[in-house]
Design a protein around this motif. Structure first.
Motif, PDB file in Angstrom:
ATOM      1  N   PRO A  43     -10.220 -97.687 -24.071  1.00 34.89           N
ATOM      2  CA  PRO A  43     -10.661 -97.071 -25.337  1.00 34.89           C
ATOM      3  C   PRO A  43     -10.917 -95.582 -25.123  1.00 34.89           C
ATOM      4  CG  PRO A  43     -11.918 -99.068 -24.857  1.00 34.89           C
ATOM      5  CD  PRO A  43     -11.131 -98.759 -23.635  1.00 34.89           C
ATOM      6  N   TYR A  44     -10.492 -94.763 -26.060  1.00 37.71           N
ATOM      7  CA  TYR A  44     -10.705 -93.306 -26.056  1.00 37.71           C
ATOM      8  C   TYR A  44     -10.028 -92.607 -24.867  1.00 37.71           C
ATOM      9  CZ  TYR A  44     -14.479 -95.645 -28.553  1.00 37.71           C
ATOM     10  OH  TYR A  44     -15.190 -96.509 -29.351  1.00 37.71           O
ATOM     11  N   GLY A  45      -9.110 -93.300 -24.208  1.00 41.41           N
ATOM     12  CA  GLY A  45      -8.487 -92.750 -23.007  1.00 41.41           C
ATOM     13  C   GLY A  45      -7.672 -91.496 -23.241  1.00 41.41           C
ATOM     14  N   HIS A  46      -7.181 -91.280 -24.466  1.00 42.55           N
ATOM     15  CA  HIS A  46      -6.328 -90.123 -24.755  1.00 42.55           C
ATOM     16  C   HIS A  46      -7.116 -88.923 -25.296  1.00 42.55           C
ATOM     17  CE1 HIS A  46      -2.556 -92.252 -24.033  1.00 42.55           C
ATOM     18  NE2 HIS A  46      -3.024 -93.264 -24.745  1.00 42.55           N
ATOM     19  N   THR A  47      -8.447 -89.006 -25.279  1.00 41.49           N
ATOM     20  CA  THR A  47      -9.248 -87.937 -25.891  1.00 41.49           C
ATOM     21  C   THR A  47      -8.963 -86.579 -25.271  1.00 41.49           C
ATOM     22  OG1 THR A  47     -11.034 -89.466 -26.483  1.00 41.49           O
ATOM     23  CG2 THR A  47     -11.588 -87.126 -26.351  1.00 41.49           C
ATOM     24  N   PHE A  48      -9.031 -86.477 -23.963  1.00 40.91           N
ATOM     25  CA  PHE A  48      -8.853 -85.178 -23.328  1.00 40.91           C
ATOM     26  C   PHE A  48      -7.428 -84.651 -23.512  1.00 40.91           C
ATOM     27  CE2 PHE A  48     -12.949 -85.886 -21.516  1.00 40.91           C
ATOM     28  CZ  PHE A  48     -13.413 -84.623 -21.151  1.00 40.91           C
ATOM     29  N   TYR A  49      -6.459 -85.552 -23.583  1.00 38.54           N
ATOM     30  CA  TYR A  49      -5.087 -85.126 -23.843  1.00 38.54           C
ATOM     31  C   TYR A  49      -5.007 -84.411 -25.191  1.00 38.54           C
ATOM     32  CZ  TYR A  49      -0.141 -85.490 -25.096  1.00 38.54           C
ATOM     33  OH  TYR A  49       1.154 -85.209 -25.507  1.00 38.54           O
ATOM     34  N   VAL A  50      -5.603 -85.022 -26.218  1.00 37.22           N
ATOM     35  CA  VAL A  50      -5.559 -84.431 -27.561  1.00 37.22           C
ATOM     36  C   VAL A  50      -6.355 -83.126 -27.598  1.00 37.22           C
ATOM     37  CG1 VAL A  50      -6.155 -84.768 -29.993  1.00 37.22           C
ATOM     38  CG2 VAL A  50      -5.210 -86.671 -28.663  1.00 37.22           C
ATOM     39  N   VAL A  51      -7.540 -83.131 -26.994  1.00 40.54           N
ATOM     40  CA  VAL A  51      -8.378 -81.928 -26.997  1.00 40.54           C
ATOM     41  C   VAL A  51      -7.661 -80.765 -26.317  1.00 40.54           C
ATOM     42  CG1 VAL A  51     -10.480 -80.891 -26.050  1.00 40.54           C
ATOM     43  CG2 VAL A  51     -10.584 -83.143 -27.138  1.00 40.54           C
ATOM     44  N   ASP A  52      -7.188 -80.984 -25.101  1.00 40.44           N
ATOM     45  CA  ASP A  52      -6.605 -79.882 -24.330  1.00 40.44           C
ATOM     46  C   ASP A  52      -5.297 -79.367 -24.925  1.00 40.44           C
ATOM     47  OD1 ASP A  52      -8.750 -80.150 -22.686  1.00 40.44           O
ATOM     48  OD2 ASP A  52      -7.688 -81.158 -21.065  1.00 40.44           O
ATOM     49  N   LYS A  53      -4.520 -80.259 -25.531  1.00 42.76           N
ATOM     50  CA  LYS A  53      -3.280 -79.836 -26.180  1.00 42.76           C
ATOM     51  C   LYS A  53      -3.551 -78.878 -27.330  1.00 42.76           C
ATOM     52  CE  LYS A  53       0.451 -81.702 -24.332  1.00 42.76           C
ATOM     53  NZ  LYS A  53       1.542 -80.830 -23.822  1.00 42.76           N
ATOM     54  N   ASN A  54      -4.695 -79.039 -27.946  1.00 44.70           N
ATOM     55  CA  ASN A  54      -5.016 -78.222 -29.120  1.00 44.70           C
ATOM     56  C   ASN A  54      -5.985 -77.088 -28.830  1.00 44.70           C
ATOM     57  OD1 ASN A  54      -3.752 -79.597 -31.693  1.00 44.70           O
ATOM     58  ND2 ASN A  54      -4.430 -81.258 -30.338  1.00 44.70           N
ATOM     59  N   LEU A  55      -6.720 -77.171 -27.733  1.00 38.14           N
ATOM     60  CA  LEU A  55      -7.627 -76.094 -27.359  1.00 38.14           C
ATOM     61  C   LEU A  55      -6.881 -74.978 -26.622  1.00 38.14           C
ATOM     62  CD1 LEU A  55     -10.603 -75.115 -27.158  1.00 38.14           C
ATOM     63  CD2 LEU A  55     -10.716 -76.290 -24.944  1.00 38.14           C
ATOM     64  N   TYR A  56      -5.979 -75.376 -25.738  1.00 38.27           N
ATOM     65  CA  TYR A  56      -5.231 -74.396 -24.936  1.00 38.27           C
ATOM     66  C   TYR A  56      -3.812 -74.270 -25.465  1.00 38.27           C
ATOM     67  CZ  TYR A  56      -9.184 -75.089 -21.801  1.00 38.27           C
ATOM     68  OH  TYR A  56     -10.453 -75.162 -21.288  1.00 38.27           O
ATOM     69  N   PRO A  57      -3.337 -73.064 -25.696  1.00 38.91           N
ATOM     70  CA  PRO A  57      -2.001 -72.883 -26.267  1.00 38.91           C
ATOM     71  C   PRO A  57      -0.899 -73.312 -25.298  1.00 38.91           C
ATOM     72  CG  PRO A  57      -2.911 -70.777 -25.557  1.00 38.91           C
ATOM     73  CD  PRO A  57      -4.013 -71.781 -25.427  1.00 38.91           C
ATOM     74  N   LYS A  58       0.255 -73.557 -25.822  1.00 36.54           N
ATOM     75  CA  LYS A  58       1.413 -73.926 -25.004  1.00 36.54           C
ATOM     76  C   LYS A  58       1.634 -72.844 -23.950  1.00 36.54           C
ATOM     77  CE  LYS A  58       6.283 -75.291 -25.414  1.00 36.54           C
ATOM     78  NZ  LYS A  58       6.096 -76.535 -24.625  1.00 36.54           N
ATOM     79  N   GLY A  59       1.817 -73.263 -22.722  1.00 32.56           N
ATOM     80  CA  GLY A  59       1.997 -72.320 -21.633  1.00 32.56           C
ATOM     81  C   GLY A  59       0.734 -72.060 -20.838  1.00 32.56           C
ATOM     82  N   HIS A  60      -0.425 -72.351 -21.439  1.00 32.79           N
ATOM     83  CA  HIS A  60      -1.689 -72.198 -20.707  1.00 32.79           C
ATOM     84  C   HIS A  60      -1.764 -73.314 -19.661  1.00 32.79           C
ATOM     85  CE1 HIS A  60      -5.967 -72.031 -19.771  1.00 32.79           C
ATOM     86  NE2 HIS A  60      -6.049 -70.886 -20.454  1.00 32.79           N
TER      87      HIS A  60
END
Length: 937
Positions: A167-184
């Motif tokens: 449960p909630y295993g993908h949280t950090f994936y979603v957060v980091d994809k949207n917090l840090y821009p592509k290439g970061h």
């Protein structure tokens, strides 16, 4: 992580580390550093308190140094580096660790560094330096296509276990994809994607090794009982001729700034409750604002006085807890706030409550008293962090890499203590107030209406499980390669040096007039004391229709006393820099904690209040009950919890031990405060209690601290129910619990075996070492993980209890090989009693005897020793007695023990997974048609 048995906690925010100031009147840790001509930095810390030494190799490379399209590669490489090197041979450090009594070769990967570590008896130091040098300079030729193919499967299984099947295993994936821009470099996860892992090539491995695993990008730390001059000599001998690599360009700091707030939601296949996560971009590690941010997060969310807790948990009753932490890394940082709400709660209501709490904080800021309280706990954290030689080595390397100075602790403490209420308010205004953020709503499948309004669907890559889609490989194939030249013969393993003498700590005992027993170990290595008041009872004294009552009682006992509100009690504990916990388990209720030695007496006064002056707070009881019901509901969506709970039902039948220790939804719902009072008055007696203490406390001081408790705690006899002789099934059967869409199958196999008080208990633990108790030295791991790539980890063991507790095997395996994994385990069990050999016994004896050098290193390990003596009646010198027993065991005796206690034809085979794709094939195991355990709707 390479090894699933050892969890290394990487502190997300501020950590206390090591003070190296020799002129300080405070507790100090001395160290020295030197560098080789090839750029290798070496840090030495001498600690002669225990006959052990920790060796760690830390490379300044993590997922941030990867390329897009090859994410997860740093972590994959961490796994590869354990498998083989030119002079250690196949099995590398794992085989060496088993022979020398090491803690188990292990490693971890973060965004910015990868480390490899082990604690060993001090006579094996040269062996470890030799082995670490072999990894750094004599490794890459051993990696072949089959090796890479197999380890890809292991790492993908790790991702399924830690992310995809939780449960909630993908949280950090979603957060980091949207917090840090592509290439970061923080845009992707450390563990990477399944697709990228599958696409990794052998040339990628070689390129990565040649670029990053060079002496000038690595730190070697040696910490423990050793001769520094001799260690220097060995370091030069084994590392000097490893060539320096190309210069490593330092990455510039890359903080991020969100142009707008992003709201995203995900329907989670495993979640039973909605969870809101808010993330703000902040600062990198050791930035001047990081200290105030850590204190801000602690104040806002942790404890009864925290504004977020008061608003969300107590006033609005939206959740049972709030979590907030400052997650800093080398290049950037993020402040995260998480609330897992109760069933059916709209996350907009949670967000509203958060905003209200923030508004109140804006008016008042942090009171000076709370700032003092938060700082008070940090001194205890500091001493806890250095209670092992391995912890000291970790901290020194961390500072060297990220602060360019292992002595940075002097500046850090100054900065921390200098934080003012104005600083806390300033960082709130700078990083949180009216600032853009990433808001993620993870909601149960089919309940998108619970997400924040105006949220968009998050991009989450879900694996589609198919049959026969993984690469085939032959892991047994020996690699052929040309060995790297050396000025001496590195294939010859160094000798042992000396023989570590096991010195069992002196144990003192006493008896109080009330009938309470007292045991302790005085140790002044650090100014800390750990203690535990163990009261026999726990779940064992519950009635079936009152299941969970001891757990609720334990939870309520720290929620205030007769003279202190819950908030006042919490504050009194924290002002002492102490912690006090009450926990209920199968056979006891424990009041345990740790404290600074100078505050021991005051801490024990609070223990007395908690034990003898309960508050019986109606509001806290109601809140605790709701939290427990929510926890039970949450477990219904977590495959591992389902497996654990269902296995207990199979093994213990209708006995109270078959219940979850928290009870059931039905029993907890009907429990009343009067039920807790009845249990408390009838079952908590000093005649059933033993007080255990370890650390900087004498026998006289411990007894003095207990006099008032003993005098005011009325003794009374407590009767214990007869525990039935739990029996193994007459014939093995498969039981299946269906979790549609599961990415892994959770296996839980076993049967009742024997109590810990049985004379065979330690011998069967010895027998189990090569089966599944020895980590990478065990057959189950070698065949299912290393041989087939079926799992990230598997283990077997014998549960401890005064009753006939079970033998068990547990693992998470790839869904599409559920049958194959179960069949392989079945075959291993059938053959084990016949195939256990003289070589197996030699490795087992070597580990069991040599590892004793590590038995008493920390206060925690010393306390565990006292707990075993108290609970199971072991002699004070039982470690030495066991050493003699191991020396005398024969191959035939081990084989007889395996026949007696491990029978795959009389066992429960429980599987939690996807029934649609896996159930039918399991009939081929020969145990009949699987029994489906799911409750009927």
């Amino acid at each position: 992580m390479k090894n699933f048995y050892l969890l290394i906690t990487i502190c997300l925010g501020l950590t206390f580390n090591l003070q190296a100031q020799t002129n300080s009147s405070k507790f100090t840790v001395d160290f020295e550093t030197f560098s080789l001509e090839n750029g290798l930095k070496v840090i030495l810390h001498q600690d002669t308190s225990d006959p052990v030494v920790a060796v760690a190799l830390t490379a300044h490379v993590g997922s941030a140094r990867e390329k897009e399209g090859r994410t997860g590669f740093a972590h994959l490489f961490e796994h590869l580096l354990f498998l083989e090197s030119e002079n250690l041979g196949k099995g590398g450090l794992d085989k060496l660790s088993a022979r020398i009594g090491g803690s188990g070769a292990n490693g971890s990967t973060s965004r910015d560094r990868t480390n490899y570590f082990q604690t060993v008896p001090k006579d094996a130091l040269e062996k470890m330096i030799w082995a670490e040098a072999d990894k750094l300079g004599f490794f890459i030729n051993t990696v072949t296509e089959p090796v890479l193919a197999k380890e890809k499967q292991v790492v993908k299984n790790e991702k399924r276990q830690s992310v995809d099947n939780r449960p909630y295993g993908h949280t950090f994936y979603v957060v980091d994809k949207n917090l840090y821009p592509k290439g970061h470099p923080y845009n992707w996860q450390v563990i990477g994607s399944l697709e990228d892992l599958q696409n990794a090539t052998l040339q990628d491995v070689k390129d990565f090794y040649n670029q990053w695993y060079v002496p000038n990008n690595v730190i070697l730390t040696i910490s423990g009982d050793f001769d520094k001059a001799q260690a220097r000599e060995w370091v030069h001998k084994y590392f000097d001729e490893i060539k320096r690599g190309p210069d490593i360009l330092k990455l510039e700091k890359q903080p991020v700034n969100l142009e707008k707030t992003k709201r995203l939601y995900h329907e989670d296949n495993f979640a039973k409750l909605p969870e809101l996560t808010l993330t703000w971009p902040t600062v990198y590690s050791y930035h001047k604002d990081s200290f105030a941010l850590e204190i801000l997060a602690t104040y806002l969310a942790k404890g009864k006085n925290a504004p977020l807790y008061k608003k969300i948990v107590e006033e609005e009753k939206l959740s049972g807890s709030v979590s907030m932490f400052n997650y800093t890394s080398e290049l950037a940082g993020q402040l995260m706030l998480q609330v897992r709400a109760y069933e059916g709660k709209d996350l907009d209501s949670v967000k509203t409550a958060i905003d209200q709490a923030f508004k109140e904080f804006e008016k008042t800021g942090i009171p000076p008293k709370d700032l003092t309280r938060i700082k008070a706990g940090l001194e205890t954290d500091f001493y806890n962090s250095i209670s092992s030689v391995l912890g000291k080595g970790f901290q020194l390397a961390q500072y060297e890499i990220f602060a360019n100075d292992p002595n940075f602790i002097n500046k850090e403490i100054t900065k921390l203590l200098a934080v003012t209420p104005e600083d806390v308010k300033r960082v709130y205004n700078t990083y949180i107030k009216d600032k853009n953020l990433v808001a993620t709503s993870f909601v149960p499948k089919g309940q998108p209406e619970l997400a924040l309004k105006n949220s968009t669907k998050a991009e989450v890559v879900e694996e589609v499980i198919k049959e026969n889609t993984e690469d085939n490989f032959d892991a047994s194939k020996t690699a052929t390669y040309k060995k790297t030249r050396s000025s001496f013969d590195r294939s010859k393993e160094p000798a042992y040096h000396g023989k570590p003498e096991l010195e069992s700590p002196d144990i003192w005992t006493a008896n109080m007039p009330s009938g309470m027993k007292v045991m302790g170990i005085t140790n002044n290595e650090v100014p800390l004391i750990r203690f535990s008041l163990e009261i026999k009872g726990g779940q064992m004294l519950e009635q079936v229709n009152k299941a969970g009552v001891s757990n609720l009682l334990a939870g309520l006992m720290t929620k205030g006393t007769a003279s202190k509100t819950p908030a006042e009690l919490e504050e009194a504990i924290e002002m002492l820099g102490a912690s006090i916990r009450v926990n209920a388990s199968e056979e006891k209720i424990s009041i345990s904690g740790n404290t600074l030695a100078r505050n021991y007496s005051e801490t024990m006064e609070l223990v007395k209040e908690i034990l003898l002056e309960p508050r019986w707070d109606e509001n806290e009881f109601s809140l605790l009950k709701q939290q427990t019901l929510s926890d039970l509901q949450e477990q219904e969506g977590e495959p591992r919890s389902i497996a654990r709970n269902q296995f207990k039902k199979l093994v213990f039948g209708s006995n109270i031990l078959s219940f979850n220790q928290k009870g059931t939804q039905a029993t907890v719902e009907q429990l009343t405060l009067e039920d807790l009072k009845k249990y408390y008055h009838e079952n908590l007696s000093p005649m059933m209690a033993t007080f255990l203490s370890v650390g900087a406390v004498t026998k006289k001081e411990a007894i003095q601290s207990l006099k008032s408790i003993s005098a005011n705690w009325a003794p009374k006899p407590v009767s214990f129910p007869d525990v039935p002789e739990f029996k193994a099934p007459a014939k093995s059967k498969i039981y299946f619990y269906n979790v549609p869409g599961a990415k892994q199958s959770e296996l839980f196999f076993g049967a009742p075996a024997l109590p810990a008080t049985n004379e065979d208990f330690y011998p069967v633990e010895v027998m189990n070492y090569r089966l599944g108790g020895g980590g990478f030295a065990s057959r189950l791991t070698q065949e299912l993980r290393e041989g087939k790539g079926y799992t990230y980890g598997i283990r077997s063991g014998f549960s401890e209890g005064t009753y006939k507790a079970p033998f068990f095997i547990t693992s998470g395996v790839r869904t599409n090989i559920t049958f194959e994994a179960t069949k392989l385990i079945q075959d291993i069990l059938k053959e084990y009693s016949k195939s256990f050999s003289a070589e197996d016994l030699e490795v087992t004896k070597s580990f069991m005897i040599k590892s004793n050098a590590r038995k008493f290193e920390t206060l925690t390990s010393k306390l565990r020793m006292l707990q075993d003596i108290s609970a199971y009646g072991y002699s004070q010198d039982y470690i030495k007695e066991r050493e003699k027993l191991v020396e005398e065991l024969s191959v035939l005796e081990i084989q007889d023990l395996a026949k007696k206690y491990i029978n795959p034809d009389k066992m429960y085979f429980l599987i939690v997974g996807d029934a649609e794709s896996q159930l039918k094939k399991l009939e081929e195991l020969g145990y009949g048609k699987p029994v489906l355990l799911n409750p009927e709707d």
